[in-house]
Enzyme design. Structure first.
Site, PDB file in Angstrom:
ATOM      1  N   LYS A 275       0.849  -1.195   0.000  1.00  0.00           N
ATOM      2  CA  LYS A 275       0.000   0.000   0.000  1.00  0.00           C
ATOM      3  C   LYS A 275       0.883   1.242   0.000  1.00  0.00           C
ATOM      4  CE  LYS A 275      -1.903   2.649   3.126  1.00  0.00           C
ATOM      5  NZ  LYS A 275      -1.822   3.926   2.401  1.00  0.00           N
TER       6      LYS A 275
ATOM      7  N   GLU B 173      10.085   0.793  10.405  1.00  0.00           N
ATOM      8  CA  GLU B 173      11.082   1.862  10.210  1.00  0.00           C
ATOM      9  C   GLU B 173      10.349   3.168  10.459  1.00  0.00           C
ATOM     10  OE1 GLU B 173      14.109   1.481   9.961  1.00  0.00           O
ATOM     11  OE2 GLU B 173      14.504  -0.449   9.024  1.00  0.00           O
TER      12      GLU B 173
ATOM     13  N   CYS C 200      13.127  10.734   7.208  1.00  0.00           N
ATOM     14  CA  CYS C 200      13.132  10.162   8.560  1.00  0.00           C
ATOM     15  C   CYS C 200      14.464  10.370   9.259  1.00  0.00           C
ATOM     16  CB  CYS C 200      12.826   8.677   8.483  1.00  0.00           C
ATOM     17  SG  CYS C 200      13.908   7.824   7.342  1.00  0.00           S
TER      18      CYS C 200
ATOM     19  N   GLU D 201       9.384  15.237  15.859  1.00  0.00           N
ATOM     20  CA  GLU D 201       9.786  15.193  14.454  1.00  0.00           C
ATOM     21  C   GLU D 201       8.940  16.195  13.670  1.00  0.00           C
ATOM     22  OE1 GLU D 201       8.742  11.641  12.209  1.00  0.00           O
ATOM     23  OE2 GLU D 201      10.723  11.703  11.303  1.00  0.00           O
TER      24      GLU D 201
HETATM   25  P1  NAD Z   1       2.307   7.852   8.279  1.00  0.00           P
HETATM   26  O1  NAD Z   1       2.697   7.001   9.420  1.00  0.00           O
HETATM   27  O2  NAD Z   1       1.246   8.854   8.468  1.00  0.00           O
HETATM   28  O3  NAD Z   1       1.850   6.958   7.048  1.00  0.00           O
HETATM   29  C1  NAD Z   1       2.644   5.920   6.547  1.00  0.00           C
HETATM   30  C2  NAD Z   1       1.744   4.916   5.871  1.00  0.00           C
HETATM   31  O4  NAD Z   1       0.876   4.343   6.857  1.00  0.00           O
HETATM   32  C3  NAD Z   1       0.866   5.505   4.788  1.00  0.00           C
HETATM   33  O5  NAD Z   1       0.766   4.592   3.714  1.00  0.00           O
HETATM   34  C4  NAD Z   1      -0.470   5.640   5.510  1.00  0.00           C
HETATM   35  O6  NAD Z   1      -1.580   5.619   4.630  1.00  0.00           O
HETATM   36  C5  NAD Z   1      -0.469   4.433   6.420  1.00  0.00           C
HETATM   37  N1  NAD Z   1      -1.353   4.581   7.582  1.00  0.00           N
HETATM   38  C6  NAD Z   1      -1.774   5.729   8.174  1.00  0.00           C
HETATM   39  N2  NAD Z   1      -2.614   5.444   9.204  1.00  0.00           N
HETATM   40  C7  NAD Z   1      -2.713   4.092   9.274  1.00  0.00           C
HETATM   41  C8  NAD Z   1      -3.415   3.185  10.132  1.00  0.00           C
HETATM   42  N3  NAD Z   1      -4.199   3.621  11.107  1.00  0.00           N
HETATM   43  N4  NAD Z   1      -3.268   1.860   9.915  1.00  0.00           N
HETATM   44  C9  NAD Z   1      -2.484   1.400   8.916  1.00  0.00           C
HETATM   45  N5  NAD Z   1      -1.804   2.215   8.062  1.00  0.00           N
HETATM   46  C10 NAD Z   1      -1.913   3.541   8.241  1.00  0.00           C
HETATM   47  O7  NAD Z   1       3.685   8.506   7.783  1.00  0.00           O
HETATM   48  P2  NAD Z   1       3.903   9.511   6.573  1.00  0.00           P
HETATM   49  O8  NAD Z   1       3.359  10.822   7.007  1.00  0.00           O
HETATM   50  O9  NAD Z   1       3.451   8.921   5.290  1.00  0.00           O
HETATM   51  O10 NAD Z   1       5.494   9.542   6.531  1.00  0.00           O
HETATM   52  C11 NAD Z   1       6.223  10.270   7.411  1.00  0.00           C
HETATM   53  C12 NAD Z   1       6.769   9.421   8.535  1.00  0.00           C
HETATM   54  O11 NAD Z   1       7.494   8.310   8.017  1.00  0.00           O
HETATM   55  C13 NAD Z   1       7.759  10.168   9.395  1.00  0.00           C
HETATM   56  O12 NAD Z   1       7.533   9.902  10.740  1.00  0.00           O
HETATM   57  C14 NAD Z   1       9.099   9.603   8.945  1.00  0.00           C
HETATM   58  O13 NAD Z   1      10.105   9.739   9.884  1.00  0.00           O
HETATM   59  C15 NAD Z   1       8.765   8.202   8.654  1.00  0.00           C
HETATM   60  N6  NAD Z   1       9.766   7.596   7.760  1.00  0.00           N
HETATM   61  C16 NAD Z   1      10.632   6.661   8.275  1.00  0.00           C
HETATM   62  C17 NAD Z   1      11.613   6.104   7.458  1.00  0.00           C
HETATM   63  C18 NAD Z   1      12.575   5.069   8.003  1.00  0.00           C
HETATM   64  O14 NAD Z   1      13.154   4.332   7.215  1.00  0.00           O
HETATM   65  N7  NAD Z   1      12.777   4.965   9.289  1.00  0.00           N
HETATM   66  C19 NAD Z   1      11.693   6.469   6.118  1.00  0.00           C
HETATM   67  C20 NAD Z   1      10.795   7.413   5.632  1.00  0.00           C
HETATM   68  C21 NAD Z   1       9.822   7.960   6.469  1.00  0.00           C
END
Ligand code: NAD
Length: 505
Positions: A194, A270, A305, A404
């Site tokens: 997804k 992650e 991230c 963050e």
């Molecule tokens: P997010 O957690 O809001 O969303 C990530 C994914 O999870 C999306 O596909 C979203 O639709 C899905 N999601 C949202 N709510 C959900 C739920 N209740 N149940 C299941 N899935 C759900 O994050 P974002 O805003 O897309 O990305 C930013 C975040 O990602 C930041 O915190 C960043 O640090 C992190 N990030 C981490 C890494 C790493 O490798 N550690 C890399 C990139 C981004």
């Protein structure tokens, strides 16, 4: 990285009408509409204008995608291919992705606002490289023979877990998917992925290229849709054996609950970060420190991230570093992401821009000073632009130092002693990345060892490459790593086979 010429803005604009965007779900090797017929609009964050209507999956589509992945996992069309054949197909796919670099980079930039200078030289080519790197390992992974008693042969082998669900963020849409797809597919699993709703387009096209490369139907399935329904449905699905997630810590926690409440699927998380960059007083090349510090926080508009969002500098060097940073920012033009000279594009959405600006305000409210940036710019474009922002006089207890921000905001903090620097760096609930700058070998080794982070860069901002694992300590990660052969662990089960030999007559 490539040295090929990046087309200019006019050429990119001219290429848009001929893009054939894939906007339907990709299930069992075919594009299909969502069962409920729903669609959502994806927009260009540089203009606020719609790009396309994308099919919005629901839990019933997740069921279909998981069923396709399950069939493909169970009948062995992928897991039981000769490793050399799996390798060949994955490499063919990586080659196709690289061959479509321009098309995919343009899609990625339009959908996410990432500068074309990044998407055309890093995101898509690294997506191909990552898949190729893991593919090449496919026929080089060996099992073990245990030192079992006489009359016994005991082998320890790795087998695919089966169906891997992956839920991906919007900041590196293709590359974050590749970090999961590379190791999961190389080890013989099938997948249901997804993408984030903001950025589904590149992955849909990449999945289609998997079919073109000859990867069997059902091995790669892509279901765009909301996290709260589609993400949760994948997280709870009893036929998903492993869940790989990249995103926020808050959502990451949910996946652990989904797993605990259902089939105890493996969960790899992650998550977010609040990464420190420590500048020691002996550094001689302040321009290089500033260049690296800027890369650490302003690359991808800080929507990263591992962004180095806390600059912890020795009191004696603070002014010199701020001066060097301001000079460095001349090399960070903000603008239309289709303009190859732009290094900073828009934030992903109006909501994200407002969040970032709220953080700046909160920092000011708690006593920080804005050195540069901190406001919306280029409003006339309709896009969500915030320029590189530096906050000076930050204390580690302020919100801007603890949470963050996921935007181009650098907080500057001071220290006096090495112990203090390490304590400040580690005083965070996160532990993804850290960097330190010093000319002293002893300081470098001592501090690198003391930092509680999964990736430590010395004298440069670094995330490693495909050969090194990437994952976080504390609230930054759980359950495994992306990249390198270490990433194969979480996508494989360990099997013991204990063979009793009949004694010789
Ligand atoms: P997010 O957690 O809001 O969303 C990530 C994914 O999870 C999306 O596909 C979203 O639709 C899905 N999601 C949202 N709510 C959900 C739920 N209740 N149940 C299941 N899935 C759900 O994050 P974002 O805003 O897309 O990305 C930013 C975040 O990602 C930041 O915190 C960043 O640090 C992190 N990030 C981490 C890494 C790493 O490798 N550690 C890399 C990139 C981004």
């Amino acid at each position: 990285m490539t040295t090929t010429r990046i087309p200019d803005r006019a050429e990119w604009l001219a290429a848009i009408p001929s893009l054939a965007l894939r906007t339907r779900l990709f299930i069992d090797g075919t594009f299909v509409d969502a069962r409920a017929g729903r669609r959502f609009t994806t927009e260009n964050p540089a203009t606020g204008q719609p790009i396309a209507e994308v099919a919005e999956a629901g839990p019933e589509d997740v069921d279909l995608a998981v069923a396709a992945a399950r069939r493909a996992a169970d009948d062995g069309r992928w897991s039981r291919l000769n490793p050399g054949d799996r390798k060949r197909l994955l490499i063919a796919w990586a080659d196709l992705i690289a061959a479509h670099n321009r098309e995919l980079a343009l899609i990625e930039t339009l959908d996410s606002g990432k500068p074309i200078s990044d998407t055309a030289t890093v995101d898509i080519l690294e997506t191909a490289n990552c898949i190729r790197w893991h593919a090449e390992a496919t026929d080089k992974l060996y099992g073990q023979v245990a030192p079992a008693p006489e009359g016994i042969v005991a082998t320890i082998t790795r087998e695919p877990v089966g169906v891997v669900g992956a839920v991906i963020p919007w900041n590196y849409p293709a590359l974050m998917a590749a970090w999961k797809m590379g190791p999961a597919l190389a080890t013989g699993n099938t997948m249901v992925i997804k993408p984030a709703s903001y950025t589904a387009l590149s992955l849909l096209r990449i999945a289609e290229l998997a079919s073109e490369a000859g990867i069997p139907d059902g091995v790669v399935n892509v279901v765009p849709g909301p996290g709260g329904s589609v993400g949760e449905a994948i997280g709870r699905h009893p036929d998903v054996d492993c869940l790989a997630f990249t995103g926020s810590t808050e959502v990451g926690r949910r996946f652990l609950r989904y797993s605990a409440d259902t089939n105890l699927k493996r969960v790899l998380l992650e998550l977010g970060g609040k990464s420190p960059q420590i500048v020691f007083p002996d550094v001689s090349d302040m321009a290089s420190v500033a260049a690296n510090a800027a890369i650490a926080i302003f690359t991808n508009m800080g929507e990263n991230c591992s962004a180095g969002s806390r600059l912890i500098v020795h009191r004696s060097k603070r002014e010199a570093l701020l001066e060097a940073l301001e000079a460095e920012l001349e090399r960070w033009p903000v603008g239309d992401p289709l303009e190859p000279a732009s290094r900073v594009g828009p934030l992903i959405s109006r909501g994200q821009m407002e969040t970032v600006l709220d953080y700046v305000e909160s920092g000011m409210g708690q006593g920080a000073r804005v050195v540069t940036g901190g406001e919306q710019i280029l409003r006339e474009t309709g896009g969500y632009f915030v320029g590189p922002t530096i906050l000076d006089g930050v204390r580690n207890d302020m919100r801007v130092a603890r949470e963050e921000i996921f935007g181009p905001v650098l907080s500057v903090l001071e220290f006096d002693t090495e112990r203090q620097a390490v304590a400040l760096a580690n005083d965070t609930p996160y532990g993804l990345a850290a960097s330190l700058y010093t000319d002293d070998l002893h300081v470098a080794h001592r501090v690198a060892r003391d930092l509680r982070a999964g990736v430590v860069g010395v004298n440069a901002y670094a995330e490693g490459d495909n050969t090194t694992p990437f994952g976080g300590y504390k609230l930054s990660g759980f359950g495994g790593h992306d990249k390198s052969v270490h990433a194969h662990d979480q996508y494989t089960e360990t099997k013991t086979t204990w063979i009793t030999l009949r004694p010789r007559d």
